[in-house]
Design an enzyme around this catalytic site. Structure first.
Site, mmCIF file in Angstrom:
data_model
loop_
_atom_site.group_PDB
_atom_site.id
_atom_site.type_symbol
_atom_site.label_atom_id
_atom_site.label_comp_id
_atom_site.label_asym_id
_atom_site.label_seq_id
_atom_site.Cartn_x
_atom_site.Cartn_y
_atom_site.Cartn_z
ATOM 1 N N SER A 1 0.853 -1.188 0.000
ATOM 2 C CA SER A 1 0.000 0.000 0.000
ATOM 3 C C SER A 1 0.892 1.244 0.000
ATOM 4 O O SER A 1 2.120 1.141 0.058
ATOM 5 C CB SER A 1 -0.885 0.014 1.236
ATOM 6 N N LYS A 2 0.236 2.388 -0.027
ATOM 7 C CA LYS A 2 0.978 3.657 -0.071
ATOM 8 C C LYS A 2 1.968 3.803 1.077
ATOM 9 O O LYS A 2 2.952 4.503 0.964
ATOM 10 C CB LYS A 2 -0.016 4.822 -0.019
ATOM 11 N N ARG A 3 1.663 3.128 2.188
ATOM 12 C CA ARG A 3 2.575 3.205 3.337
ATOM 13 C C ARG A 3 3.968 2.710 2.965
ATOM 14 O O ARG A 3 4.968 3.134 3.511
ATOM 15 C CB ARG A 3 2.061 2.320 4.480
ATOM 16 N N HIS A 4 4.032 1.766 2.023
ATOM 17 C CA HIS A 4 5.326 1.176 1.659
ATOM 18 C C HIS A 4 6.118 2.045 0.693
ATOM 19 O O HIS A 4 7.324 1.909 0.583
ATOM 20 C CB HIS A 4 5.117 -0.200 1.027
ATOM 21 N N GLY A 5 5.431 2.905 -0.028
ATOM 22 C CA GLY A 5 6.101 3.732 -1.040
ATOM 23 C C GLY A 5 5.173 3.904 -2.228
ATOM 24 O O GLY A 5 3.962 3.717 -2.103
#
Ligand code: GLU
Ligand code: ZN
Length: 495
Positions: free
Chosen positions: A254-258
């Site tokens: 998800s966006k949390r990862h990049g």
């Protein structure tokens, strides 16, 4: 029967890694089997559909150079390939299901359904969802209410008993008790548009899809789809649910990862070849050792039996490494047009480029070709060549345990040693620095580093002597003088 597969996105947002991987697996499977790859737009949720998302889909696959054999833009024998243009077909088949007793109209209001849900929650009931209130309404009565214009949806009758199963090519046999399938899902909404399930299976049947390769999150819909195929008396395609794409922490990517959307990778300086190669290795492997696959390789080598069951981990560092490798593989003559947009965006060259800039960049490319992981790295690597350097920091200029006054001496000696450097070869210049360091008893690094920082403004730069040749003697000396003045000012300030 020839293989026919489809990528069936619902364009509600930008194309992301997971979706693109699904598309690539479908595409390579089709190519390797000599079959067809189809694009179908699933836009039955008109509220969430976005034109911009559709354009992003076209742009993304154009950039990746992945093309479908049939689709909204190229046509084909089973079109239209946009679900919102196929309403009549869905209506016809929905009517057929009602006629044959597989589906029924439901007149329940949203308020009633909310109330049912509340009560189920309170009673901690095992059964969740619709209570099949309208399932046994008299068909004649129901028809009358519809003719009178009463708002309704159409629901599919899930058998109350028994089991449903399908054999997934990757996950094996998936079995569900019918009582565990969502009770009588809506297949036609009150606006007369089908839900995903109905449209999806009608289209897969009509488009003669042989294999459904899609994300694992659709497994729970599998049994319902099988029941729909049965109700129509159609043969279901082979299902093949793809392993999830995870971040390194084991959570769904998800966006949390990049970055997750393709446009971010595109703008960030990745090459389509690297993305295709790496994304394909997330959940698929040819053997234990081979890592490099061109699009053409995969068009021949891809097979479903080498898709892993376990989730694939998306490793950003590994992708960067692949990207660097693909930049290296790109002939020097082709690198310039790839980096130019980044240099222009950074305001480092004019748009269009002048011929002086153009020539300068040509000579820069050999210096940076080996050093870029991303095309956008060219900006930082070339900054000191294409723009002036007139600020330094003490921190950068001072090697460890060396005083300001000593660095001043070092730079002064370096400047003298550099006189005429342009007429010498790189090796000769390196020798000059070696000899100087030795004569003065300095570590070579303590000589090189301040000069590098003085001339380039940074500790990390392309090879120093080659770079100095490019910016020329005047600019080199001017920058060393600038750094010297900066140090002297600081030295005085200290006193
Ligand atoms: N429209 C669905 C999606 O966006 C398609 C799922 C499928 O391939 O059946 O993922
Ligand atoms: Zn109802």
């Amino acid at each position: 029967m020839s293989v026919r597969v489809r990528y069936a996105p619902s364009p509600t947002g930008k194309q992301h890694i997971g979706g693109v991987r699904t598309a690539l697996f479908n595409y390579f499977f089709a190519r390797a089997q000599g079959g067809q790859f189809i694009l179908r737009i699933e836009d039955t949720d008109q509220q969430r559909f976005s034109e911009e998302a559709l354009q992003d889909l076209y742009d993304t696959f154009e950039w990746l150079d992945i093309h479908w054999d049939e689709g909204p833009d190229v046509g084909g024998p089973y079109g239209p390939y946009i679900q919102s243009q196929r309403s009549d077909l869905y209506k016809k088949y929905c009517d057929q299901l009602i006629e044959e007793g597989h589906a029924y109209p439901c007149f329940c209001s949203a308020e009633r359904l909310d109330q049912v849900r509340e009560e189920q929650k309170k009673a901690k009931s095992k059964i969740q969802g619709y209570d099949r209130h309208c399932r046994d309404l008299d068909p004649g009565e129901a028809k009358k209410r519809i003719e009178e214009g009463e708002e309704h949806v159409i629901r599919f009758k899930i058998p109350l008993e028994g089991k449903t199963h399908f054999d997934d090519l990757i996950m094996g046999t998936i079995k569900r008790k019918n009582e565990d399938i969502s009770p009588d899902p809506v297949i036609m909404k009150s606006d007369g548009l089908p839900t995903y399930h109905l449209a999806n299976i009608i289209d897969d049947h009509h488009m003669k899809i042989t294999h459904v390769l899609r994300a694992q999150e659709w497994i729970p819909s599998g049994p319902l789809h099988v029941l729909l195929y049965k109700a129509f008396g159609w043969e279901a395609p082979q299902f093949c649910h793809l392993p999830m794409v995870m971040g390194k922490d084991g959570q769904k990517l998800s966006k949390r990862h990049g970055a997750t959307s393709l446009i971010q990778f595109r703008e960030g300086g990745y090459l389509p070849e690297a993305i295709i190669n790496y994304v394909d290795l997330v959940g698929w492997s040819y053997d234990d050792s081979r890592e490099f696959f061109s699009k053409e390789d995969l068009e021949q080598l891809f097979t479903i039996d080498k898709i892993n069951k376990a989730p694939g981990v998306f490793d950003y560092k590994k992708l960067d490494w692949f990207n660097g490798q693909y930049i290296r593989k790109t002939p020097e003559s082709e690198v310039k047009p790839l980096i130019m947009p980044y240099l222009q965006k950074a305001g480092m060259v004019s748009n269009p480029v002048t011929s002086t800039e153009d020539q300068l960049i040509d000579s820069c490319i050999p210096l940076i070709h080996e050093r870029m992981k991303l095309l956008s790295d060219s900006v930082n690597l070339l900054k000191f060549i294409l723009t002036d350097v007139n600020t330094w920091t003490i921190e950068d200029l001072l090697p460890k345990k060396v005083e300001v006054s000593e660095v001043i001496t070092i730079l002064q000696s370096a400047k003298e040693a550099l006189a005429g450097f342009e007429k010498r070869s790189v090796e000769e210049n390196e020798q000059v620095f070696h000899d100087l360091a030795e004569a003065k008893g300095w570590k070579l690094g303590n000589l090189m580093m301040p000069v590098r920082v003085a001339v380039t403004g940074t500790k990390q730069s392309p090879p120093l002597f080659e770079s100095m040749m490019l910016i020329g003697s005047d600019v080199t000396m001017k920058r060393i003088d600038g750094a010297l003045k900066f140090l002297q000012d600081n030295e005085n300030g200290d006193n």
